[in-house]
Every structure is written in C-alpha cells, then in structure tokens.
Design an enzyme around this catalytic site. Structure first.
Site: not given
Ligand SMILES: NC(=O)c1ccc[n+]([C@@H]2O[C@H](COP(=O)([O-])OP(=O)(O)OC[C@H]3O[C@@H](n4cnc5c(N)ncnc54)[C@H](OP(=O)(O)O)[C@@H]3O)[C@@H](O)[C@H]2O)c1
Length: 328
Positions: A41, A196
């Site tokens: 968050g 992978y």
């Molecule tokens: N953006 C898009 O277009 C999109 C589309 C479809 C789905 N989503 C989904 O939406 C969600 C949020 O994505 P977002 O776009 O907001 O991405 P983001 O800005 O990269 O945010 C992801 C968050 O997850 C945290 N995180 C990653 N690995 C972690 C771990 N091992 N433990 C705890 N926290 C961790 C990150 O922390 P750090 O800052 O420490 O890395 C960051 O705060 C994700 O689940 C993603 O798959 C996003």
C-alpha cells in the site's frame, strides 16, 4: 464490459466504468468503522487505494517490505488529512518467516480486521527463487498472500462476528491471468527453470489470485451450512486496468513503446485504484463473493479461472507448499 467501454469510459451496469476514479466510486461513503490491511500500500495503485480509504476515515495498515516508502506514504496522506489513520508494518511476501512474523505483530496490536486487500505484486522478473525456494512471482503474488490470508482469517472471522459487519477480501489479479502455462498452474513444475517464461509465470500467479478467492468463497459458503453462524466474509478478485507504475520496471522500455501505440487503453493511478475501492467498500456488493471485476463491473474470467476443481487443487497444493517451507 467490452473494448469500446474501456476506450470510451462508458459506465457499465454498476454505473461506473474505466474512467471512474477511486474517489468517485466511493463518494459519500463512511468507512470510519473499518480497519483495512493492504499489502504493497505504499506505492502505485496500493498507495492511491490507501489514500482514498483513509480519506473515508478507515484505519488503514500498510503492509510493506520497504518501511521508508511506507512511512513516506503515511506522511503524504497525513499532509492531506491530519486526522487520517494510517499505520505501517513490515512484510516481505516472498518469505514465509516474514509473513508469520507480520501476522504475530499484527495480532499483537489487537486491532479488528474488516478488509484485507492483497494488492502487492511483482511482474515479469527474470527467473529467481524466493528465500523459501519457490519461483518468485508465484511465491510473492500468490503463495505469500495465500499464507497471509490464512493467518489473518480467524481475526477477520472474529471481527465479522462481533461487529456484524461483513468482512471483505480483495485480491489484485490481472487480465494477464489469461496468458498462463498450458495447464493453467504448473503443479508438477512450479520451479522449472527450463520452462520458465517471465510472462506466463506472471499470468499463472494472477490466475492463482482468482482461483484463491474462488476457493475461499466456496469454503465460506460451505461453512455457512455447517456452522450455526455463517462466515460473513466475501472474497473477490479485480483487474485494475493498465496503469504505468513501478510494476513495469522489468520491461519499462517495451511497455513505454507499447503505451505510445495503445495510449487509449491505459488508465491513470486514481482510475487504477477504482475497482479495488469499489469492491472493498461499495454497499451494492454486500454478500457478493467469488467474482472477478474489471472497471468496477462483474466480468467472466478465463475458463481456467472458473474451474472449481482447479481452485481446490491449487488450495491443496498451496497448503502443502506453505507447510513444507515452514518445516524447512
Ligand atoms: N499496474 C498495472 O497495470 C496492473 C495491471 C494489472 C494488475 N496489476 C496488479 O496490481 C497490483 C499493484 O500493482 P502496481 O501497479 O501498483 O505496482 P507497484 O507500484 O509496483 O506496487 C506493487 C507493490 O507491491 C510491493 N511488493 C512487491 N514485492 C513485495 C514483497 N515481496 N513483499 C511485500 N510487498 C511487495 C511493492 O513494494 P516495493 O516498492 O518494495 O517493491 C509495491 O509497493 C499488483 O498485484 C499487480 O499485479 C497492476
């Protein structure tokens, strides 16, 4: 919702669409009686979700691996509303040890828990194993949230029972769940480096996010028949849309080029947080569980994501995996 609705932002049956923002879909709502836990968050969609839920007076706990970012997020929100209730706790979803410590720390705070938003995620990273020896995208996006949810479920059930307020679990999935491995989930080869694919591994983990809520829902309903008091918790998955965030860091150049040619498909961050906030708070979703939402509307996910047997198999597989890493 169809392609045209996505591009034009035309609202669907819920009254909201791709152009709706998180503030718009939660307008006038009072969340002052709710405690929300959101993973990841502190940035991207998660930060906007935290901000909007806190704006509606919810007590929001950010679960983050980067505590500096989480505290910065908290300060940012406090600048906008000095009475906002936002706290941060350390959590690394790729480590079972960290998740268990987090759950102990959270439970020690003796707070209620109404809403769990499993938002954190990573995407398209090169092959890597977590500290527990599990492929990293599956470990972080699915298995970490699976274990976290299990460890917090008693707290959520207690809260729902004592307050009479429906609990909600929201998993951030993605339209990318469609692009997975041949059998959906590679149960026999989850760590196979030779097979992978960074894209299919992401799709697999996002498929798992939907199957997870599907099986949670079934279990909550089964419990309703067995227990005198039903489990007053719903579980749904969302695709937030396409939003340029840090998520794209492993494919930043490719994605910027793609965005240039497909700009009409992309959302800004306030729009990206709308579906999560809608599913977490909106009264019209009372009692609705096991669904997949896109642009704040109920949408049919892929055939794999609708497969109940696959959802049960993933549950058993995940349970075995978390207990094996906990014993290691
Ligand atoms: N953006 C898009 O277009 C999109 C589309 C479809 C789905 N989503 C989904 O939406 C969600 C949020 O994505 P977002 O776009 O907001 O991405 P983001 O800005 O990269 O945010 C992801 C968050 O997850 C945290 N995180 C990653 N690995 C972690 C771990 N091992 N433990 C705890 N926290 C961790 C990150 O922390 P750090 O800052 O420490 O890395 C960051 O705060 C994700 O689940 C993603 O798959 C996003």
């Amino acid at each position: 919702m169809n392609f045209l609705s996505l591009v034009t932002g035309r609202p669907g049956p819920s009254g909201f669409g791709s152009a709706s923002t998180a503030e718009q879909v939660t307008q006038g709502m009072d969340a002052s009686n709710l405690t929300v836990l959101i993973t990841g968050g502190a940035s991207g969609i998660g930060l906007e979700t935290t901000r909007v839920l806190a704006l509606h007076k919810a007590h929001v706990i950010i679960a983050a691996r980067n505590m500096d970012a989480a505290n910065e997020a908290k300060q940012l929100i406090l600048k906008e509303d000095e009475n906002a209730r936002v706290d941060a706790l350390k959590l690394d979803l790729s480590s079972a040890k960290s998740i268990r410590e987090f759950a102990d720390n959270f439970n020690a705070l003796d707070l209620p828990l109404n809403i769990l938003i499993n938002n954190a995620g990573i995407m398209f990273c090169p092959y890597q194993l977590s500290e527990d020896g599990i492929e990293m995208q599956f470990a972080t996006n699915h298995l970490g949230h699976f274990l976290l949810t299990n460890l917090l479920l008693d707290k959520m059930k207690d809260t729902a029972r004592t307050t009479g307020v429906e609990g909600r679990i929201v998993n951030l999935s993605s339209v990318a769940h469609i692009h997975t491995y041949k059998d959906g989930i590679q149960f026999d080869n989850i760590n196979d480096k030779n097979r992978y694919s960074d894209k299919r591994a992401y799709g697999q983990s996002k498929l798992a996010n939907i199957l997870h809520v599907k099986e949670l829902s079934r279990r909550f309903q089964v419990n309703t028949e067995v227990a005198e008091e039903g489990v007053n918790i719903t579980a749904n998955a969302v695709h937030p849309g396409l939003i340029m965030t840090n998520l794209f860091k492993h494919s930043a150049v490719l994605m910027r080029i793609l965005k240039f040619f497909s700009f009409f498909l992309w959302k800004n961050v306030p729009q990206g947080a709308a579906t999560t906030c809608y599913v977490a708070l909106h009264p019209s979703l009372k009692g609705v569980s096991g669904n997949y939402y896109v642009d704040c509307n109920d949408v049919k996910p892929s055939a794999f994501a609708r497969d109940e047997a696959l959802a049960r198999k993933l549950w058993d597989f995940s349970s075995k995996l978390v207990s094996s890493v906990s014993k290691a």
